[in-house]
Enzyme design. Structure first.
Site, PDB file in Angstrom:
ATOM      1  N   ARG A  11       1.073  -1.144   0.229  1.00  0.00           N
ATOM      2  CA  ARG A  11      -0.097  -0.707   0.425  1.00  0.00           C
ATOM      3  C   ARG A  11       1.139   1.250  -0.094  1.00  0.00           C
ATOM      4  NH1 ARG A  11      -4.521   0.839   4.379  1.00  0.00           N
ATOM      5  NH2 ARG A  11      -5.252  -1.415   3.320  1.00  0.00           N
ATOM      6  N   HIS A  53      -7.751  -3.695  -8.034  1.00  0.00           N
ATOM      7  CA  HIS A  53      -7.332  -2.534  -7.096  1.00  0.00           C
ATOM      8  C   HIS A  53      -8.937  -2.558  -6.154  1.00  0.00           C
ATOM      9  CE1 HIS A  53      -4.817  -0.741  -4.150  1.00  0.00           C
ATOM     10  NE2 HIS A  53      -5.755   0.032  -4.133  1.00  0.00           N
ATOM     11  N   TYR A 103     -15.994  14.153 -14.447  1.00  0.00           N
ATOM     12  CA  TYR A 103     -15.897  15.378 -15.527  1.00  0.00           C
ATOM     13  C   TYR A 103     -14.543  15.439 -15.687  1.00  0.00           C
ATOM     14  CZ  TYR A 103     -19.684  16.756 -12.594  1.00  0.00           C
ATOM     15  OH  TYR A 103     -20.853  17.396 -12.207  1.00  0.00           O
TER      16      TYR A 103
END
Length: 816
Positions: free
Chosen positions: A30, A76, A120
Site C-alpha cells: 500500500r 484494486h 467530469y
C-alpha cells in the site's frame, strides 16, 4: 457431539499476530514504493489497467471514472476515492517532475483546491508513462493472479525510466514512512551511465552528476552537507526557499516578487499567512500582498511601504512563513520485499540491476521468437524448393492431420514447419518469393547472433542499457529547475522590521508597574493622572521609542531587561502591568533604578553600583546584554555578600573628558569622595571592592557620581534639609572612613536618610519622599548653602508626614 472450536488465546498473541500481518500488508502492498519502478501498488495498477485498455498518449482521452472503475473492478478492490486521488497526483506537474498521467479538466492546484469529480475529468497515459510499461508483453516482469484469480497483473513494471528518483515518493505505513524528493531525469541518467562503467564510484563522484533534488516547483536548495548526509544514509535535512527578487517602485517604495515557492507548499495558505502578519502587525512595512499567478506562471507580489527595509522583511518572511521550509529526506523503499532506508548509490545500483534483468528477459523472449520464426522460414524455403511434390503430397492426403504427417514422414519437416505449410493459404504460393524468405532468414540469423551476444557478454548488455538510457535522456531530459546553494544562509532579523518606529512615553513605578503609552495619549491627559495607586509613584518617566531598550535594576542584584516594544501598551490613565506577571520578585525586592537605551550595540559605557554594606563595583555595559531567556528570568548584575545586603543605587557612566568623582554617605553622617578610576571594572557576577570603611552600626545610604562644581543636598531622618558644595568634601582614597558632614548631637542626633548631587546652576525643585508615602517639594533656591558641620533646617514634620526615605529631582512634564 462435535468438539468445540473455541480457542483460548491471550490478547497479546492475538493482537501481535493480527497487527503483524496487517502491518506487513500495508508496508508491502500500500504505502511504500518499490525500489525498482518507484511505484506503489495502486499507481502500478492504474498504469497497467490504462495501458491494457489502450488508454495511451497517442489515443483520445477517456473519462477518469472509467479508468478508476476498471482498476477497482479488476485489480484494486478498495475505495474509488483512493484510486482517483492516486491517479490525479500522477497528473500534477507541481508534484511530479515527470507526470505519468495527462488530464483534461480540473486536476487540483497549488492552492490546495480539490480536483473535479472523476465523472467530469478525462485522463490518459502520458508519453513518458509509455516507457514505464514498454516491453511488459515480452515476459519481462512476473505476472500474478489478481484478487479474484480472473486476470493477471504485474508485480513490478519494466520502468524504462528511473521513476523513483525522478518523481520521488511520499507515504506513511505502520512503523515506516518515506519522503523521497524528485530529481532531474537527465542528471539521474548521467549518474546511471557513469555507475554502469564505474562500479566502485564514490558518493562524491555520483553527486557531480546529481548535486541535489530538482523540485518541479523550482526554488532554491541550501545546505550541501545535508544533501550529502541524506544521499549517504537515506536521512537528512535541507533548506528549501522560494525564489524572490526585490523590485524598486516609484516614490521610494519597493516590492518583493516571489516567482517560485518551495515544494508541496500551499500557495493560497502562504499568501494568507503573509497577509495575516501584515494585518496583525507581526512585521512592519508590508502595504499589500497579492497573488498575481496566471497562465504565464506563479507570481506573488508583496508591496512594501515607503522606505521599508525590504531585505529585513524578506528575512523575517523566510523565517516565519513557508517561503522557506526544511525538507526532510527519509528514503525508504521496498527492496527485495523488505522496507529499507537506502542511500543514493543503492538506488542507482538497484535500478541498473533491474534494467539488466528486464533487458535480459526481453532479449530471451526476442531470441525465442526469432529462433521459432527462423525455423519456420527454413521450412518454407525448403517447401518452395520442392513445391510440386509438397502440393501433390497434400492433395493425396486424407485430411489436414494426415497431410502434416505425410510431410513430416516423406520430407523430414518438423511439426511446426508442417503446420506452417498446411496453414499457408493457396494464393500465397503464387507470389511467395524465395528471395524474400532468404532475406528474412539472414536478418533473423543476424538478430539471433546479436541476442546471443547480449546474453553471453555483460559488457554488451551494459551497452544496451546505456544506449537506451541515452535515448530516454534525449527524448525527455530537460534543464534543472531548482538552484543549489552550498551554505544555509543565517537569517538575521532586525528589530526595526518587526516593530513600528514610534515615539512613546515609558513609566516605571516604585511598586513595580511598567507601561508604555503613545505620545498622543500622554499629551491628552493630565501628567499626574497616570493610573498609579495613591501610595505609588514613578521612578522613571521618560520619552523613548519602541526600538529602544529598558533596564530595570532591583535592590537584590537582579537585572530585568525589556525591549520597549514588548512593554504593555496602555493608555496613560491605565495602570499598566506589574513586573511580577512575567518575572517573580522576592517579597523584599523592589526596583531601584530604571534606564532606557537606544542601541545595545553602540553603548560602550559602564554601570557603577554600590551596596549598603560598603561595596562598590563597575561593570562594562556589554556584560549586561540580554540572553535568550530574558522574558522569564532576570540576570544577576552584582553578587551580594550577605542576606541583609542590598544595592542602593546604579548609575551609568559614559566615558568623557570631565573629571568625575564618586561620593558615598553613611547613615551616621560620614561622607567619602574618591576618583572613579579607583573602582576597577569587574564581571557581572562579582561583588566588587570595598567602598567605605564602616563601623559595625553604620551603613552606606547612597552613592552618586559627581562633576566638579556640583552641589549636594541631603535630608536627615529628623526631616532636616541641607545643601552644601561638593568641594567641602575632600577627594581622598577608596575604602576610608570619610569625613563628618553633620554636627553630632548627644540626644536624638541627625542621621542621613538620603542625598543627591545637582549642578550649581540647577534652579528647579527636589522631591522628598517619605515612607507614607508623601512627596514634598523643596526649591534649591530657597535654601542657602550650609557648612559641612551644620545640620540644615527642618522642612518636614516626621510625625505627620512620615520618615524621609528618598531625595530626588522632581519629575517634570515631558515635552512630547
Amino acid at each position: 457431539m462435535s468438539e468445540s472450536k473455541i480457542q483460548e488465546l491471550t490478547l497479546e498473541d492475538v493482537m501481535g499476530d493480527r497487527f503483524g500481518r496487517y502491518s506487513k500488508s500495508i508496508i508491502q502492498e500500500r504505502a511504500l514504493p518499490d525500489i525498482r519502478d518507484g511505484l506503489k501498488p495502486v499507481q502500478r495498477r492504474i498504469l497497467f489497467a490504462m495501458n491494457k485498455d489502450g488508454n495511451t498518449y497517442d489515443k483520445g482521452f477517456r473519462k477518469s471514472a472509467k479508468s478508476v472503475g476498471n482498476v477497482m473492478g479488476n485489480f484494486h478492490p478498495h475505495g474509488d476515492s483512493s484510486i482517483y486521488e492516486a491517479l490525479v497526483r500522477m497528473s500534477q506537474d507541481w508534484k511530479l517532475r515527470a507526470p505519468l498521467i495527462e488530464m483534461h479538466g480540473n486536476n487540483g492546484s497549488m492552492d490546495g483546491d480539490p480536483p473535479a469529480a472523476m465523472r467530469y475529468t478525462e485522463a490518459r497515459l502520458s508519453k513518458i508513462a509509455g516507457l514505464m510499461l514498454q516491453d511488459i508483453d515480452k515476459k519481462t516482469v512476473e505476472m500474478v493472479l489478481n484478487f479474484d484469480d480472473t486476470e493477471y497483473e504485474p508485480t513490478v513494471l519494466p520502468a524504462r525510466i528511473p521513476n523513483l528518483l525522478v518523481n520521488g515518493a511520499t507515504g506513511i505505513s505502520a512503523g515506516y514512512a518515506t519522503d523521497i524528493p524528485p530529481h532531474n531525469l537527465a542528471e539521474v541518467v548521467d549518474a546511471l551511465i557513469y555507475l554502469l562503467s564505474h562500479h566502485d564510484a564514490t558518493l562524491e563522484q555520483l553527486m557531480d552528476f546529481i548535486p541535489a533534488p530538482d523540485f518541479p516547483t523550482g526554488g532554491i536548495i541550501q545546505g550541501i552537507d545535508g544533501i550529502k548526509k541524506a544521499y549517504q544514509t537515506g536521512r537528512g535535512r535541507i533548506v528549501v526557499r522560494a525564489k524572490t527578487n526585490i523590485e524598486e517602485l516609484r516614490g521610494g517604495k519597493s516590492q518583493i516578487n516571489v516567482t517560485e515557492i518551495p515544494y508541496e507548499v500551499n500557495k493560497a495558505q502562504l499568501v494568507k499567512r503573509i497577509d495575516e502578519m501584515r494585518i496583525m502587525k507581526k512585521v512592519e512595512g508590508i502595504a499589500e500582498v497579492r497573488d498575481e499567478t496566471d497562465r504565464n506562471g506563479l507570481s506573488i507580489a508583496i508591496e512594501l511601504k515607503r522606505e521599508a527595509n525590504a531585505q529585513g522583511i524578506l528575512n523575517f518572511l523566510f523565517k516565519n512563513t513557508d517561503l522557506q521550509i526544511n525538507y526532510n529526506f527519509n528514503m525508504v523503499a521496498i527492496d527485495h520485499k523488505r522496507p529499507e532506508r537506502v542511500g543514493l548509490k543503492r538506488f542507482l545500483e538497484a535500478y541498473l540491476a533491474f534494467q539488466k534483468e528486464i533487458i535480459t528477459k526481453r532479449t530471451k523472449f526476442d531470441l525465442d521468437k526469432a529462433q521459432t520464426r527462423l525455423h519456420i522460414v527454413a521450412g518454407l524455403i525448403k517447401a518452395l524448393s520442392i513445391l510440386d511434390q509438397v502440393i501433390a503430397t497434400i492433395r493425396a492426403s486424407k485430411n489436414r492431420k494426415d497431410a502434416k504427417q505425410n510431410l513430416i514422414t516423406q520430407y523430414a519437416f518438423t511439426e511446426p514447419q508442417a503446420e506452417a505449410i498446411v496453414t499457408l493459404q493457396l494464393y500465397r504460393l503464387t507470389n511467395t518469393d524465395v528471395t524474400e524468405l532468404e532475406d528474412e532468414q539472414a536478418r533473423l540469423e543476424k538478430d539471433i547472433a546479436g541476442f546471443k551476444a547480449i546474453l553471453g557478454d555483460d559488457r554488451k548488455l551494459a551497452q544496451v542499457v546505456k544506449k537506451e538510457l541515452l535515448q530516454v535522456k534525449k527524448q525527455f531530459g530537460d534543464a534543472r529547475k531548482t538552484r543549489v546553494e552550498e551554505q544555509v544562509q543565517e537569517l538575521k532579523i532586525d528589530t526595526e522590521v518587526l516593530v513600528p518606529d514610534e515615539d512613546v512615553v515609558v513609566l516605571v513605578s516604585h511598586d513595580g508597574y511598567i507601561k508604555r503609552s503613545s505620545t498622543r495619549s500622554y499629551s491628552a491627559s493630565d501628567t499626574d493622572d497616570n493610573g498609579l495607586k495613591e501610595d505609588d509613584y514613578p521612578i522613571l518617566l521618560a520619552k523613548s521609542n519602541t526600538l529602544s531598550h529598558l533596564f530595570l535594576f532591583t535592590n537584590r542584584g537582579h537585572l530585568i531587561y525589556r525591549p520597549v516594544h514588548e512593554i504593555a501598551d496602555a493608555r496613560w490613565k491605565d495602570t499598566g502591568e506589574h513586573i511580577s506577571q512575567t518575572i517573580g520578585l522576592a517579597d523584599d525586592e523592589r526596583i531601584i533604578k530604571a534606564m532606557t537605551f537606544d542601541d545595545l550595540e553602540k553603548e560602550s559605557g559602564t554601570f557603577l553600583m554600590a551596596t549598603n554594606d560598603g561595596y562598590i563595583k563597575q561593570t562594562a555595559f556589554k556584560d549586561y546584554l540580554p540572553g535568550r531567556n530574558y522574558k522569564k528570568h532576570p540576570s544577576t548584575y552584582i553578587k551580594l555578600k550577605q542576606e541583609t545586603s542590598v544595592v542602593l543605587n546604579v548609575t551609568y557612566y559614559r566615558p568623557n573628558s570631565v573629571n568625575q568623582t564618586v561620593l558615598l554617605m553613611s547613615y551616621t553622617g560620614l561622607a567619602l569622595r574618591f576618583d572613579l578610576a579607583e573602582v576597577p571594572t569587574n564581571g557581572a557576577r562579582t561583588a566588587g571592592v570595598k567602598s567605605m570603611n564602616l563601623r559595625d552600626d553604620d551603613c552606606v545610604v547612597n552613592m552618586a557620581l559627581c562633576d566638579e562644581g556640583d552641589n549636594i543636598a541631603l535630608i536627615t531622618t529628623r526631616g532636616a534639609y541641607k545643601e552644601m558644595k561638593l568641594e567641602e568634601i575632600p577627594t581622598t582614597s577608596r575604602a576610608r572612613k570619610g569625613v563628618l558632614i553633620l554636627r553630632e548631637l548627644k540626644t536624638n542626633p541627625h542621621r542621613v536618610a538620603d542625598f543627591i548631587d545637582y549642578p550649581a546652576s540647577f534652579e528647579g525643585a527636589l522631591e522628598i519622599i517619605t515612607d507614607r508615602p508623601i512627596i514634598q517639594d523643596v526649591l534649591t533656591n530657597d535654601h542657602p548653602l550650609g557648612s559641612r558641620y551644620s545640620n540644615g533646617s527642618f522642612v518636614l514634620d516626621t510625625d505627620t508626614q512620615g520618615l524621609p526615605i528618598s531625595l530626588r529631582r522632581k519629575l517634570l512634564q515631558l515635552v512630547v
